[in-house]
Scaffold this motif. Structure first.
Motif, PDB file in Angstrom:
ATOM      1  N   SER A 246       0.827  -1.209   0.000  1.00  0.00           N
ATOM      2  CA  SER A 246       0.000   0.000   0.000  1.00  0.00           C
ATOM      3  C   SER A 246       0.863   1.261   0.000  1.00  0.00           C
ATOM      4  O   SER A 246       0.524   2.265  -0.634  1.00  0.00           O
ATOM      5  N   GLU A 247       2.005   1.218   0.700  1.00  0.00           N
ATOM      6  CA  GLU A 247       2.884   2.387   0.743  1.00  0.00           C
ATOM      7  C   GLU A 247       3.530   2.666  -0.612  1.00  0.00           C
ATOM      8  O   GLU A 247       3.613   3.810  -1.063  1.00  0.00           O
ATOM      9  N   VAL A 248       3.989   1.591  -1.273  1.00  0.00           N
ATOM     10  CA  VAL A 248       4.611   1.768  -2.586  1.00  0.00           C
ATOM     11  C   VAL A 248       3.608   2.352  -3.577  1.00  0.00           C
ATOM     12  O   VAL A 248       3.940   3.228  -4.393  1.00  0.00           O
ATOM     13  N   ARG A 249       2.369   1.913  -3.496  1.00  0.00           N
ATOM     14  CA  ARG A 249       1.337   2.436  -4.397  1.00  0.00           C
ATOM     15  C   ARG A 249       1.068   3.922  -4.164  1.00  0.00           C
ATOM     16  O   ARG A 249       0.590   4.626  -5.069  1.00  0.00           O
ATOM     17  N   LEU A 250       1.381   4.381  -2.949  1.00  0.00           N
ATOM     18  CA  LEU A 250       1.212   5.798  -2.636  1.00  0.00           C
ATOM     19  C   LEU A 250       2.480   6.603  -2.904  1.00  0.00           C
ATOM     20  O   LEU A 250       2.555   7.799  -2.598  1.00  0.00           O
TER      21      LEU A 250
END
Length: 453
Positions: free
Chosen positions: A127-131
């Protein structure tokens, strides 16, 4: 006189894999479906049916059973029967059918997936990488090797999970209310020992008065080390408020939850609830938690396998095959010799180096041909000297014999007064049962699925 299949009317109350209804029709049963009527509406017509097939649409209680005056069986397409008043049903001579064999592999794999995802922060990192955040240090993971995994509830599901862990260098402990359920994959220990040693706790228990709210603040406090929690069993076995408090304090390092305390009997309605409990809100906002919607046992493969198990058990009730006579040669060959060793891996390596045995984690397999030219095998396996697999025998070894018609053989042995240890268990490579000889030696009886074994 028993009714013929053509006179048996079955009511399907939930959708299932198409093969279930199709195969029952091929066997001659009359099948009706009703996926929308209320429980009261179903009760008004249930006297017309001899069997019902259900998942979790509503509970089968005393009121329902009193109206089901012709009911002969209840088949639940799932592992547990807690939504059924089992004692009252059995008092009415109603056969109860479940299918824990059908989704045990799926549950074992799902539990392992939750555990590895937690250890490696996969959901959080994704989820962090997608953000647009590339946070390596805060997503540094843990390795499973060297950890101790504790399993509470060592039946079909617990054994499946333990089997999946065999490829890791972990110690697996199990606790169960039944004695003698430990095996080569898990050492059975008292609950206190499990709580002292476990780095991971995985629940595989039904929902009963004993397990209801079992994992509470007091239970959690008895663990010596901070630990990770997996629950693919029943949501009401864990007190969510106490779990959240333990997550926030660090006593529980992370939780993989396929089930939650607040599920309705029909799981799909949870998101429609108003006034969701505050503890659940805290759970939803914790990055230490992975949540799945009660799908651990609900793969494409298990969807079909569950249906097939139910068909097979209904078929067995009405088409009981005649008991086969066991020939005088009850044992067809030696399947293996298992013995205790202080250092099984080192010992196996020694045999490999000096005697040329082709060894693996389980010892060595000898392949040979019988007098008819058929391929056969015999297993040589050293076990850790603290194994519980040989219990209740006190001996340092255990024999394995290949047999045919295991179920019939065990029935005959019981009639002959032979001590039977546990129940017949089925695995990918065959069916197994255990007996004791007059000197207390434990003997494993193996009916292979593959004739070459």
């Amino acid at each position: 006189m028993p009714l013929k299949p053509s006179a048996i009317h079955i009511l399907h109350l939930d959708t299932n894999h198409y093969l279930l209804k199709a195969q029952l029709e091929q066997l001659g049963f009359v099948n009706h479906e009703d996926f929308t009527s209320s429980k009261t509406e179903v009760e008004a017509k249930i006297a017309n049916y001899h069997g019902i097939v259900i998942r979790s649409r509503f509970s089968i209680d005393k009121t329902f059973l009193d109206k089901a005056t012709n009911l002969q069986f209840i088949a639940r397409v799932g592992a547990g029967l807690e939504s059924i008043d089992c004692d009252y049903a059995e008092s009415k001579n109603i056969t109860l059918i479940a299918a824990p064999e059908g989704n045990r592999n799926a549950v074992g794999e799902h539990a392992l997936a939750l555990l590895l995802s937690l250890f490696n922060n996969l959901n959080k990192a994704d989820s962090e990488v997608r953000l647009g955040h590339w946070n390596r240090e805060s997503n540094r993971g843990h390795e499973l090797d060297g950890k101790t995994v504790g399993i509470i509830g060592y039946g079909n599901m617990g054994k499946s999970f333990a089997k999946k862990l065999r490829g890791f260098d972990v110690e697996v402990l199990c606790y169960d209310i039944l004695d003698g359920v430990g095996d080569a994959n898990a050492k059975q220990v008292p609950l206190q020992e499990l709580q002292e040693k476990a780095d991971v706790l995985s629940l595989h228990t039904p929902w009963t008065p004993i397990t209801d709210k079992m994992v509470n603040a007091n239970f959690i406090s008895k663990f010596t080390k901070p630990f990770w929690l997996l629950n693919t069993a029943r949501g009401k076995n864990v007190v969510t408020a106490d779990l959240v408090t333990a997550l926030e304090s660090g006593k529980i390092l992370g939780a993989g939850l396929d089930v939650i305390e607040y599920e309705k009997l029909s799981f799909e309605t949870l998101s429609e609830e108003k006034n969701i409990p505050e503890a659940y809100h805290r759970l939803l906002h914790s990055d230490k938690v992975i949540l799945t919607p009660h799908i651990a046992g609900w793969t494409f493969e298990s969807h079909e396998r569950l249906a097939q198990v139910i068909v097979d058990k209904i078929k067995a009730k009405y088409f009981e095959a005649p008991k086969e006579k066991i020939s005088e040669a009850k044992v067809t060959g030696i399947g293996g010799l298992f013995f205790k060793s202080k250092s099984p891996k080192e010992l196996a390596a020694w045999y490999g180096k000096h005697l040329g045995l082709e060894t693996n984690d389980y010892g060595s397999t000898f392949w040979w041909k019988d007098t008819n030219g058929n391929d056969c095998s015999t297993q040589w396996s050293p076990f850790k000297d603290d194994t519980t697999y040989f219990q209740p025998s006190e001996k340092a070894f255990m024999q394995n014999f290949r047999v045919q018609h295991l179920e019939v053989l065990i029935t005959n042995l019981k009639a002959e007064g032979v001590t039977i240890v546990g129940e017949i268990e089925s695995y990918d490579y065959g069916n197994f049962a255990w007996i004791l000889d007059p000197e207390g030696n434990k003997i494993e009886l193996w009916e292979p699925n593959d004739s070459a074994l």
